[in-house]
Design a protein around this motif. Structure first.
Motif, short mmCIF file in Angstrom:
data_model
loop_
_atom_site.label_atom_id
_atom_site.label_comp_id
_atom_site.label_asym_id
_atom_site.label_seq_id
_atom_site.Cartn_x
_atom_site.Cartn_y
_atom_site.Cartn_z
N ALA A 139 2.74 -4.07 2.06
CA ALA A 139 1.63 -3.86 0.97
C ALA A 139 0.45 -2.73 1.26
CB ALA A 139 1.28 -5.15 0.32
N CYS A 140 0.07 -2.92 2.67
CA CYS A 140 -1.12 -2.28 3.01
C CYS A 140 -0.98 -1.07 3.69
CB CYS A 140 -1.66 -3.22 3.96
SG CYS A 140 -2.43 -4.92 3.21
N ARG A 163 -3.77 -4.53 -4.52
CA ARG A 163 -3.70 -4.63 -3.20
C ARG A 163 -4.95 -4.57 -2.60
NH1 ARG A 163 1.35 -0.63 -2.58
NH2 ARG A 163 3.04 -1.71 -3.47
#
Length: 304
Positions: free
Chosen positions: A8-9, A32
């Protein structure tokens, strides 16, 4: 779960380190985390700077995982679409230890870089430039010989193979009160020793004052943005950013002054047609414009 966090990052690790925003996921309704805010103002070189500084969360997580001996995967995230690709039209300029911003312009099929005289400095023949796709040296065609008189302008050579799409059109209409503008440049963070460091910024604002030879906006302008473009909503260069307002050692970054392109357009066009350097002496403004830039009161012509 940790891998989900990594997935996700890490796609956002290419974002500018101080840029903080929540991005809508394309496949889910979640948002996010891309950065952790450190501060929103600080001092540098005894000047107040109003910029949001944040730690890029993707970099932090990657570094943490590497210290744990875990493997990581890098992703590239395409940029969001823009009505005009402003980043490719500007350059960062380094001259005599100083940095500023310049803009690729095209006048009568000739390419130049427009910037401020105080960015270039006096008695300088060449400066180092970095654009989105290249580094090069640029020759100084003309620089205002008197730094105390407007207009604070310099004209530089540009590589003749710069694509037309990288050159900004000169605005044809003068600025109007309340008009939306965008101030672009490189506030503080360009490292010429690191060849991949090219992270320009752009700030939105509105025209708050129009005067003879000067326009003011409330868009943020910081050190390093001198000489940068003030774009209108069509992507044309409306003005050249010169300075923010400083009064009694207090800097007001959201009140800044720019040189109107409409006031210098004819001179640039005449020079492009003739190559006569004497034409550029018309870029030294009149005493009335000098009073405007000095924030002096106009002379009283009648007491009626």
């Amino acid at each position: 779960m940790l891998w989900d966090a990594v997935a996700a990052c890490l796609p956002f690790q290419t974002l500018c380190p101080w840029a903080v925003k929540a991005l809508q996921c394309s496949t889910t309704s979640c948002r996010r985390l891309v950065g952790i805010v450190i501060c929103t103002s600080f001092q540098r070189h005894q000047e107040n700077v109003n910029l949001t500084l944040a730690a890029n969360f993707g970099y932090l997580l990657r570094n943490f995982m590497e210290q744990l001996g875990m493997s990581t995967t890098e992703f590239q995230l395409s940029r969001e679409p823009s009505s005009f690709a402003w980043e490719r039209t500007i350059v960062v300029i380094e001259s005599a230890g100083q940095q500023g911003t310049g803009t690729f312009i095209r006048v009568h099929n000739k390419r130049f870089i427009l910037t401020c005289a105080h960015v270039v400095g006096q008695n300088i023949e060449t400066v180092n430039c970095r654009a989105a796709d290249r580094e090069f040296q640029s020759e100084v065609i003309w620089c205002n010989p008197d730094s105390d008189k407007p207009f604070d302008l310099a004209l530089l050579t540009a590589p003749q193979d710069v694509p037309e799409r990288c050159c900004v059109r000169l605005a044809r209409s003068p600025a109007t009160l309340g008009q939306m503008v965008y101030n672009a440049g490189f506030p503080y963070y360009v490292n010429f020793s690191f060849r991949h460091d090219f992270n320009p910024s752009i700030f939105q604002g509105r025209i708050i004052k129009c005067d003879t030879g000067a326009i003011m906006s409330d868009g943020s302008v910081q050190a390093g943005q001198s000489g940068g473009p003030m774009f209108d909503q069509n992507g044309c260069i409306l003005g050249v950013c010169v300075s923010n307002i400083k009064l009694d050692d207090v800097v007001y970054p959201n009140i800044n002054t720019a040189i109107p392109i409409c006031d210098i357009r004819n001179t640039l066009q005449q020079f492009a047609r003739t190559n006569d350097l004497n034409v550029l002496s018309n870029l030294v403004a009149s005493p009335d414009v000098h009073r405007v830039w000095s924030l002096e009161m106009p002379p009283i012509r009648s007491k009626l």
